[in-house]
Design a protein around this motif. Structure first.
Motif, PDB file in Angstrom:
ATOM      1  N   ILE A   1      -5.487  -7.591 -12.821  1.00 18.28           N
ATOM      2  CA  ILE A   1      -5.739  -6.504 -11.867  1.00 18.28           C
ATOM      3  C   ILE A   1      -4.862  -5.313 -12.235  1.00 18.28           C
ATOM      4  O   ILE A   1      -3.640  -5.436 -12.346  1.00 18.28           O
ATOM      5  N   LEU A   2      -5.492  -4.162 -12.406  1.00 17.01           N
ATOM      6  CA  LEU A   2      -4.744  -2.972 -12.795  1.00 17.01           C
ATOM      7  C   LEU A   2      -4.980  -1.839 -11.810  1.00 17.01           C
ATOM      8  O   LEU A   2      -6.099  -1.678 -11.304  1.00 17.01           O
ATOM      9  N   GLY A   3      -3.940  -1.039 -11.586  1.00 17.66           N
ATOM     10  CA  GLY A   3      -4.096   0.140 -10.740  1.00 17.66           C
ATOM     11  C   GLY A   3      -2.759   0.692 -10.331  1.00 17.66           C
ATOM     12  O   GLY A   3      -1.768  -0.034 -10.368  1.00 17.66           O
TER      13      GLY A   3
ATOM     14  N   HIS B   1       0.839  -1.198   0.000  1.00 21.00           N
ATOM     15  CA  HIS B   1       0.000   0.000   0.000  1.00 21.00           C
ATOM     16  C   HIS B   1       0.869   1.241   0.000  1.00 21.00           C
ATOM     17  O   HIS B   1       2.036   1.156   0.425  1.00 21.00           O
ATOM     18  N   PRO B   2       0.436   2.418  -0.452  1.00 22.82           N
ATOM     19  CA  PRO B   2      -0.855   2.591  -1.108  1.00 22.82           C
ATOM     20  C   PRO B   2      -0.831   1.951  -2.494  1.00 22.82           C
ATOM     21  O   PRO B   2       0.084   2.225  -3.279  1.00 22.82           O
ATOM     22  N   ALA B   3      -1.794   1.122  -2.756  1.00 26.16           N
ATOM     23  CA  ALA B   3      -1.875   0.434  -4.038  1.00 26.16           C
ATOM     24  C   ALA B   3      -3.356   0.309  -4.401  1.00 26.16           C
ATOM     25  O   ALA B   3      -3.993  -0.701  -4.083  1.00 26.16           O
ATOM     26  N   ARG B   4      -3.869   1.362  -4.973  1.00 20.46           N
ATOM     27  CA  ARG B   4      -5.300   1.369  -5.279  1.00 20.46           C
ATOM     28  C   ARG B   4      -5.552   0.616  -6.580  1.00 20.46           C
ATOM     29  O   ARG B   4      -4.886   0.844  -7.584  1.00 20.46           O
ATOM     30  N   ILE B   5      -6.520  -0.268  -6.527  1.00 18.54           N
ATOM     31  CA  ILE B   5      -6.871  -1.058  -7.708  1.00 18.54           C
ATOM     32  C   ILE B   5      -7.993  -0.342  -8.455  1.00 18.54           C
ATOM     33  O   ILE B   5      -9.001   0.047  -7.863  1.00 18.54           O
ATOM     34  N   GLU B   6      -7.782  -0.141  -9.744  1.00 17.12           N
ATOM     35  CA  GLU B   6      -8.770   0.612 -10.539  1.00 17.12           C
ATOM     36  C   GLU B   6      -9.702  -0.308 -11.314  1.00 17.12           C
ATOM     37  O   GLU B   6     -10.858   0.041 -11.549  1.00 17.12           O
ATOM     38  N   SER B   7      -9.156  -1.439 -11.801  1.00  9.59           N
ATOM     39  CA  SER B   7     -10.024  -2.315 -12.589  1.00  9.59           C
ATOM     40  C   SER B   7      -9.572  -3.771 -12.438  1.00  9.59           C
ATOM     41  O   SER B   7      -8.390  -4.053 -12.211  1.00  9.59           O
ATOM     42  N   ILE B   8     -10.529  -4.669 -12.571  1.00  4.55           N
ATOM     43  CA  ILE B   8     -10.225  -6.106 -12.501  1.00  4.55           C
ATOM     44  C   ILE B   8     -11.010  -6.806 -13.603  1.00  4.55           C
ATOM     45  O   ILE B   8     -12.225  -6.593 -13.731  1.00  4.55           O
ATOM     46  N   ASP B   9     -10.327  -7.592 -14.416  1.00  2.63           N
ATOM     47  CA  ASP B   9     -11.010  -8.366 -15.460  1.00  2.63           C
ATOM     48  C   ASP B   9     -10.834  -9.842 -15.179  1.00  2.63           C
ATOM     49  O   ASP B   9      -9.764 -10.291 -14.751  1.00  2.63           O
ATOM     50  N   ARG B  10     -11.876 -10.572 -15.499  1.00  2.00           N
ATOM     51  CA  ARG B  10     -11.818 -12.024 -15.355  1.00  2.00           C
ATOM     52  C   ARG B  10     -11.117 -12.597 -16.581  1.00  2.00           C
ATOM     53  O   ARG B  10     -11.442 -12.220 -17.720  1.00  2.00           O
TER      54      ARG B  10
END
Ligand SMILES: Cc1cc2nc3c(=O)[nH]c(=O)nc-3n(C[C@H](O)[C@H](O)[C@H](O)COP(=O)(O)OP(=O)(O)OC[C@H]3O[C@@H](n4cnc5c(N)ncnc54)[C@H](O)[C@@H]3O)c2cc1C
Length: 420
Positions: A150-152, A134-143
């Protein structure tokens, strides 16, 4: 940027995420590849640190499904059973945190410091071999076919399994701002049609007599009833009058029921019984048999602080020196109503900034209850307040976070180690 490979990604490291991380790590015993917990916050555990007024009400000595709202009681029961209060007490004891039970049934660390609880969790995450980033904010997750992308925040991660513990929307400055609810929907889940604050103070109109009583606390029974008068919920505990309206444990507990009814298009309101230990009929008989000299003020004296007493006289439409025995029946009833069934015209709530929990989220019907694994997105586990479960004041929300986090963490590891 090359894509980092992890075995299990835990997104959100609040109470549920930390517990999930600990049990995922312990169960893995170093096998199966890296387990990493990501959290967007600069300060980890900010909500744990402010909980219980800085003392952290870790759990409650007796936790029942009836202490919760949202998903079905049966579903909630199954999760709670998997990691009961005794297991939480033992877990913290093993980490050097002794919990003590207070008169109310709430359990706090004997140090009276939330920091003790957070430090124990963080130590435990580390010794379980889980990396906390952290800080490691996740912006998007795709299956993906073989996991999740996981991107961010400069992160590009592939995880074979994902545990989503991003919380709800309460106290957004701690990092729980609702992005997780959007992410889980994009992954294919539904969230309840209404999502609103729970455990939140309520607003009364400017000029309401109760707002003039700022600072006064009194034991009451607070009932929530629909616009048609149907009872929805009732709690007995202290109310706190404030300059904006009402707060205190009884209001926090009842607030979610009033807001849920209104969110569904209803017009529920709150009703206060200011004499919760007195029987209305007996009080009326006392009025009727009072001496001819007994005034409205006199009959209330000793029962209320002076300012509250004066407000109740105004609300009841009587003067302080009106003789109790000379009130007409209609005026007597109006006076009794102000004491035993005082309608408060709630005009709103203080919002997520002042709420302790969120009502609504992913319904438990979309989750397997023995593993908290999604029935919709295989490989995804959910834990904590992101689920449609909210508890009353007293340690119940943490107990939900511990139990669901435990199940999700352990099950995610069992699944990944089985697959390798
Ligand atoms: C003031 C206050 C006092 C409270 N006191 C008590 C109490 O004494 N006892 C009790 O039982 N309950 C208490 N609660 C409720 C309790 O704190 C919560 O129910 C509980 O913390 C929920 O845990 P959680 O892990 O599900 O969510 P949270 O604790 O909200 O944690 C979610 C985490 O996810 C992270 N996150 C969110 N989105 C992202 C993203 N996109 N990327 C990366 N990270 C993300 C956040 O930074 C946060 O750290 C209190 C709440 C408040 C606000």
């Amino acid at each position: 940027m090359s894509r980092e490979q992890v075995s299990i990604a835990i997104v959100g490291a609040g109470a549920a995420g930390l517990m999930a991380a600990i049990h995922a790590g312990r169960c893995a015993e170093g096998r199966g590849g890296p387990i990493v917990a990501f959290d967007g916050a600069r300060t980890i555990g900010a909500k744990i640190l402010v909980a219980g007024g800085g003392r952290c009400n870790v759990t409650h000595h007796e936790v029942l499904p009836e202490d919760y709202a949202g998903s079905s009681r049966n579903a909630i029961r199954k999760v709670l059973r998997a990691y009961p209060v005794e297991a939480v007490v033992d877990f913290f004891a093993a980490e050097g945190v002794t919990l003590k039970r207070e008169e109310t049934g709430k359990l706090f660390p004997t140090t009276n410091k939330a920091r003790t609880v957070l430090d124990a969790l963080l130590r435990s995450v580390e010794s379980a071999g889980v990396e906390l980033r952290h800080p490691a904010r996740i912006e998007s997750i795709d299956r993906l076919e073989d996991g999740f992308h996981i991107l961010g925040d400069g992160l590009d991660v592939h995880a074979r399994r994902l545990i989503l513990c991003t919380g709800g929307k309460a106290l957004p400055k701690t990092g729980s701002d609702g992005l997780g609810l959007e992410i889980v929907q994009r992954l294919g889940h539904t969230v309840t049609s209404a999502i609103h604050p729970a455990l939140v103070p309520l607003l009364l109109p400017d000029g309401d007599g109760v707002c003039e009583l700022s600072g006064i606390a009194a034991p009451v029974t607070l009932s929530i009833r629909t616009g048609e008068g149907r009872p929805i919920a009732a709690y007995s505990a202290p109310i706190l009058c404030t300059h904006f309206g009402i707060s205190g444990p009884v209001v926090l507990d009842a607030s979610r029921y009033l807001l849920a009814d209104r969110a569904a298009g209803g017009s529920a309101d709150a009703y206060v019984d200011w004499l919760p230990d007195e029987d209305r009929g007996a009080f009326e008989r006392t009025m009727l048999s009072a001496s001819g000299q007994t005034t409205c003020q006199g009959i209330l004296r000793g029962r209320f602080p002076e300012r509250l007493l004066r407000m109740l006289l105004v609300a009841g439409g009587v003067d302080a020196l009106d003789r109790v025995r000379t009130l007409t029946k209609a005026r007597r009833i109006a006076f009794l109503e102000s004491l035993f069934n005082h309608r408060l015209e709630v005009v709103g709530d203080r919002g997520y900034t002042f709420a302790e929990a969120t009502a609504g989220g992913v319904p438990l019907s979309e989750v397997r209850l023995d593993s908290m694994e999604s029935r919709i997105v295989p490989g995804l586990h959910l834990a904590g307040e992101i689920c449609d479960v909210d508890g009353r004041v007293g340690g119940f929300n943490f107990q939900w976070a511990w139990a669901s986090g435990f199940l999700a963490g352990r099950a995610a590891t069992v699944a990944t180690t089985r697959a390798t």
